[in-house]
Enzyme design. Structure first.
Site, PDB file in Angstrom:
ATOM      1  N   VAL A 168       9.087  11.123 -10.208  1.00 43.33           N
ATOM      2  CA  VAL A 168      10.214  11.750  -9.509  1.00 43.33           C
ATOM      3  C   VAL A 168       9.772  12.854  -8.538  1.00 43.33           C
ATOM      4  CG1 VAL A 168      11.937  11.182 -11.277  1.00 43.33           C
ATOM      5  CG2 VAL A 168      10.589  13.293 -11.503  1.00 43.33           C
ATOM      6  N   ASP A 203      12.931   9.655  -6.478  1.00 46.44           N
ATOM      7  CA  ASP A 203      13.635  10.871  -6.035  1.00 46.44           C
ATOM      8  C   ASP A 203      14.098  10.764  -4.583  1.00 46.44           C
ATOM      9  OD1 ASP A 203      10.651  10.976  -5.917  1.00 46.44           O
ATOM     10  OD2 ASP A 203      11.015  12.748  -4.677  1.00 46.44           O
ATOM     11  N   ARG A 230     -23.236 -13.158   4.871  1.00 45.00           N
ATOM     12  CA  ARG A 230     -24.552 -12.773   4.325  1.00 45.00           C
ATOM     13  C   ARG A 230     -25.428 -12.060   5.362  1.00 45.00           C
ATOM     14  NH1 ARG A 230     -25.115 -18.634   2.130  1.00 45.00           N
ATOM     15  NH2 ARG A 230     -23.826 -18.829   3.977  1.00 45.00           N
ATOM     16  N   GLY A 245       0.817  -1.210   0.000  1.00 44.90           N
ATOM     17  CA  GLY A 245       0.000   0.000   0.000  1.00 44.90           C
ATOM     18  C   GLY A 245       0.850   1.259   0.000  1.00 44.90           C
ATOM     19  N   ASP A 246       0.186   2.388  -0.251  1.00 45.44           N
ATOM     20  CA  ASP A 246       0.834   3.708  -0.227  1.00 45.44           C
ATOM     21  C   ASP A 246       1.981   3.829  -1.231  1.00 45.44           C
ATOM     22  OD1 ASP A 246      -0.906   4.401   1.848  1.00 45.44           O
ATOM     23  OD2 ASP A 246       0.460   3.559   3.340  1.00 45.44           O
ATOM     24  N   GLY A 292      -5.993   5.798   1.619  1.00 46.38           N
ATOM     25  CA  GLY A 292      -5.713   7.233   1.618  1.00 46.38           C
ATOM     26  C   GLY A 292      -4.880   7.506   0.386  1.00 46.38           C
TER      27      GLY A 292
HETATM   28  P1  GDP Z   1      -1.495   5.600  -2.303  1.00 43.51           P
HETATM   29  O1  GDP Z   1      -2.239   5.163  -1.098  1.00 43.51           O
HETATM   30  O2  GDP Z   1      -0.868   4.456  -3.039  1.00 43.51           O
HETATM   31  O3  GDP Z   1      -2.297   6.479  -3.216  1.00 43.51           O
HETATM   32  O4  GDP Z   1      -0.265   6.480  -1.777  1.00 43.51           O
HETATM   33  P2  GDP Z   1      -0.341   7.634  -0.644  1.00 43.51           P
HETATM   34  O5  GDP Z   1      -0.988   8.833  -1.239  1.00 43.51           O
HETATM   35  O6  GDP Z   1      -0.878   7.103   0.616  1.00 43.51           O
HETATM   36  O7  GDP Z   1       1.204   7.866  -0.397  1.00 43.51           O
HETATM   37  C1  GDP Z   1       2.080   8.253  -1.400  1.00 43.51           C
HETATM   38  C2  GDP Z   1       2.702   9.607  -1.035  1.00 43.51           C
HETATM   39  O8  GDP Z   1       3.818   9.851  -1.871  1.00 43.51           O
HETATM   40  C3  GDP Z   1       1.786  10.779  -1.245  1.00 43.51           C
HETATM   41  O9  GDP Z   1       2.076  11.756  -0.278  1.00 43.51           O
HETATM   42  C4  GDP Z   1       2.146  11.281  -2.629  1.00 43.51           C
HETATM   43  O10 GDP Z   1       1.878  12.668  -2.820  1.00 43.51           O
HETATM   44  C5  GDP Z   1       3.622  11.028  -2.646  1.00 43.51           C
HETATM   45  N1  GDP Z   1       4.211  10.722  -3.942  1.00 43.51           N
HETATM   46  C6  GDP Z   1       3.692   9.991  -4.969  1.00 43.51           C
HETATM   47  N2  GDP Z   1       4.616   9.832  -5.949  1.00 43.51           N
HETATM   48  C7  GDP Z   1       5.742  10.463  -5.519  1.00 43.51           C
HETATM   49  C8  GDP Z   1       7.062  10.600  -6.057  1.00 43.51           C
HETATM   50  O11 GDP Z   1       7.400  10.125  -7.130  1.00 43.51           O
HETATM   51  N3  GDP Z   1       7.965  11.300  -5.297  1.00 43.51           N
HETATM   52  C9  GDP Z   1       7.647  11.842  -4.082  1.00 43.51           C
HETATM   53  N4  GDP Z   1       8.588  12.482  -3.421  1.00 43.51           N
HETATM   54  N5  GDP Z   1       6.420  11.710  -3.555  1.00 43.51           N
HETATM   55  C10 GDP Z   1       5.490  11.019  -4.256  1.00 43.51           C
HETATM   56  P1  IMO Z   2      -3.889   2.696   0.503  1.00 45.77           P
HETATM   57  O1  IMO Z   2      -4.998   2.447  -0.471  1.00 45.77           O
HETATM   58  C1  IMO Z   2      -1.371   0.988   3.642  1.00 45.77           C
HETATM   59  C2  IMO Z   2      -3.323  -1.822   6.384  1.00 45.77           C
HETATM   60  C3  IMO Z   2      -3.527  -1.424   7.830  1.00 45.77           C
HETATM   61  C4  IMO Z   2      -3.423  -2.774   8.500  1.00 45.77           C
HETATM   62  C5  IMO Z   2      -4.108  -3.699   7.513  1.00 45.77           C
HETATM   63  C6  IMO Z   2      -5.578  -3.981   7.826  1.00 45.77           C
HETATM   64  O2  IMO Z   2      -3.749   4.099   0.950  1.00 45.77           O
HETATM   65  O3  IMO Z   2      -2.599   2.102  -0.012  1.00 45.77           O
HETATM   66  P2  IMO Z   2      -7.812  -2.540   7.608  1.00 45.77           P
HETATM   67  O4  IMO Z   2      -8.200  -1.258   8.254  1.00 45.77           O
HETATM   68  O5  IMO Z   2      -7.817  -2.525   6.122  1.00 45.77           O
HETATM   69  O6  IMO Z   2      -8.552  -3.721   8.166  1.00 45.77           O
HETATM   70  O7  IMO Z   2      -6.273  -2.763   8.078  1.00 45.77           O
HETATM   71  O8  IMO Z   2      -4.015  -3.054   6.244  1.00 45.77           O
HETATM   72  N1  IMO Z   2      -3.877  -0.886   5.385  1.00 45.77           N
HETATM   73  C7  IMO Z   2      -3.143  -0.098   4.619  1.00 45.77           C
HETATM   74  N2  IMO Z   2      -1.812   0.112   4.578  1.00 45.77           N
HETATM   75  N3  IMO Z   2      -2.177   1.616   2.771  1.00 45.77           N
HETATM   76  C8  IMO Z   2      -3.509   1.397   2.767  1.00 45.77           C
HETATM   77  O9  IMO Z   2      -4.337   1.889   1.828  1.00 45.77           O
HETATM   78  C9  IMO Z   2      -4.054   0.532   3.748  1.00 45.77           C
HETATM   79  N4  IMO Z   2      -5.304   0.128   4.047  1.00 45.77           N
HETATM   80  C10 IMO Z   2      -5.182  -0.753   5.039  1.00 45.77           C
HETATM   81  O10 IMO Z   2      -2.516  -0.542   8.257  1.00 45.77           O
HETATM   82  O11 IMO Z   2      -2.086  -3.172   8.592  1.00 45.77           O
HETATM   83 MG    MG Z   3      -2.322   5.546   0.941  1.00 42.87          MG
END
Ligand code: GDP
Ligand code: IMO
Ligand code: MG
Length: 425
Positions: A413, A332, A142, A12-13, A40
């Site tokens: 980047v 980056d 269900r 994730g993230d 998020g």
């Molecule tokens: P997601 O959940 O996969 O959409 O990722 P998140 O938004 O939770 O976390 C990614 C973070 O990295 C965010 O704050 C983005 O604005 C930032 N981000 C995405 N791509 C880049 C990148 O290439 N470089 C940097 N420095 N930040 C990035």
């Molecule tokens: P995005 O879409 C990172 C993680 C939680 C926990 C596990 C289970 O932003 O990448 P939940 O609340 O889903 O039952 O939690 O999954 N988790 C994430 N980690 N990015 C997310 O979403 C996540 N959504 C849930 O931290 O370990």
């Molecule tokens: Mg996220």
């Protein structure tokens, strides 16, 4: 290319929000197919930063229809707040479409999520406490209540009464909590019906029609492959299917409709919550990744655990998702380091693992086997062409391609829309 799945290739993230936003410029539909407001997704447009938890990133483009499909779980209060937030900030969310089959996150789901975690103690998963696990549990047993039930107060109340009787026993007798009141819940939830009604439709049909008429459809995954309920590091996972298969069941389309599966991978790796993480760094390098990479949860603000890129995990992700391309993000951030380590295998009790170990116990106790690559130690945030990257950065990208067997089509980047190098599409 009419239909593309964009999904998280790690925990994730990875930057899915940004990637979807970049692709959505040319998309007619952007579809969220699983998860809920545990996600998020961050989008940066100039000085503006948007954090979306439920509404797909395509909402930023007026010509694009954002869709929340049936595989999602919806907390209606959160969804309406997100709609209001966007409206307030000048983004028009009126084109949003929501599946009538999507399940509702109810107040007892949130409560159970919190108390169950407390009871797990050291075994806790570290969930987002948004009620995701309990909502999906009810769906599969269900006992779930769906969006469409909001439009029939009698059915809604009948279902609620049955399920709440059950939940209240659990809350009071097992978890030592106060019972919840059906009348109060019904009053609150039915009050959302009117505001939600204009958005609700048969999204499977909507997506099918778009695909049939050769429109461009993006499927935006939430969470990541290693958090998948079937293919992730169970039980330290979420309760849905972020993998490519989940895009099909969660949207109500078949596999033939899909042209590309793009895995979004960070140039290093992060994880929120508990669970195994072979390349985790608890040293200064990990700290730099957190601070320079801004690795704090978009939803919960929690500090993310960080470590070197794990190619065992990324190759696994390429396999279970049939990735056609990788979108590499946050390279980056690696400009900070003199040398870079990349895990190419694991070692445990004298054995070498080039695939994710079958037994998770091994994943907990293994040591990564790293290959070292040179760093580039220069600012690359302004680079827009692959050929203009320092040769060490090019080498890093090519190393990942070679070891995963998947082309890296794009490299990000920086957080902004235009901070992308396109190699192929
Ligand atoms: P997601 O959940 O996969 O959409 O990722 P998140 O938004 O939770 O976390 C990614 C973070 O990295 C965010 O704050 C983005 O604005 C930032 N981000 C995405 N791509 C880049 C990148 O290439 N470089 C940097 N420095 N930040 C990035
Ligand atoms: P995005 O879409 C990172 C993680 C939680 C926990 C596990 C289970 O932003 O990448 P939940 O609340 O889903 O039952 O939690 O999954 N988790 C994430 N980690 N990015 C997310 O979403 C996540 N959504 C849930 O931290 O370990
Ligand atoms: Mg996220």
């Amino acid at each position: 290319m009419p239909a593309t799945i964009v999904l998280g290739a790690q925990w994730g993230d990875e930057g899915k929000g940004k990637v979807t936003d970049v692709f959505a410029e040319n998309a007619d539909l952007v579809v969220r197919y699983q998860g809920g407001n545990n996600a998020g997704h961050t989008i940066v447009i100039g000085a503006e930063r948007f954090a979306l938890s439920l509404i797909p990133s395509g909402v930023m483009y007026p010509a694009c229809t954002p869709v929340i499909a049936s595989g999602c779980v919806i907390d209606p209060k959160v969804l309406l707040a997100e709609i209001a937030m966007l409206t307030e900030r000048g983004v028009d969310p009126s084109g949003l479409r929501i599946s009538s089959n999507a399940h509702l996150i109810m107040p007892y789901h949130r409560k159970l999520d919190a108390v169950m975690e407390r009871y797990l103690g050291r075994q806790m998963i570290g969930t987002t406490k948004k009620g995701i696990g309990p909502a999906y549990t009810d769906k599969y047993s269900r006992q779930g209540i769906r969006i469409q039930d909001l439009f029939d107060p009698k059915i809604f109340r009948d279902k609620l009464d049955v399920v709440l009787a059950d939940k209240n026993k659990l809350l009071t007798r097992v978890y030592n909590q106060l019972p919840m009141d059906a009348e109060e819940i019904a009053t609150e939830y039915l009050s959302y019906a009117e505001a939600l009604l204009p958005f609700v439709t048969d999204t499977s049909l909507l997506i099918w029609e778009a695909i049939e008429t050769k429109q461009t459809v993006l499927f935006e995954g939430a969470q990541g492959t290693l958090l998948d309920i079937d293919h992730g590091t169970y039980p330290f996972v979420t309760s849905s299917s972020p993998t490519a298969g989940g895009a099909l069941t969660g949207s109500g389309i078949g596999p033939k409709a899909i042209d590309r599966v793009v895995g979004v991978a960070k140039a290093y790796i992060s994880r929120v919550g508990t669970g195994p993480f072979p390349t985790e760094l608890s040293d200064e390098i990990g700290e730099t990744m957190v601070t320079v990479g801004g690795e704090f949860g978009t939803v919960t603000g929690r500090r993310r655990r960080c470590g070197w890129l794990d190619l065992v995990a990324l190759r696994y992700s390429a396999r279970v998702n049939s990735l056609t391309q990788i979108f590499l993000t946050k390279i980056d951030i690696l400009s900070e380091f003199d040398t870079l380590q990349v895990a190419v295998a694991y070692s445990s009790l004298g054995e070498t693992y080039t695939e994710l170990p079958r037994q998770q116990r091994v994943l907990y106790n293994c040591t990564p086997i790293y290959e070292e690559l040179p760093g580039w130690k220069s600012d690359i945030t302004g680079v827009r062409r692959f050929a203009d990257l320092p040769k060490e950065a090019q080498q890093y990208i090519e190393f990942i391609e070679e070891r995963t067997g998947v082309p890296i089509g794009w490299v990000s980047v920086g957080p902004e829309r235009q901070q992308v190098l396109t190699r192929s599409s």
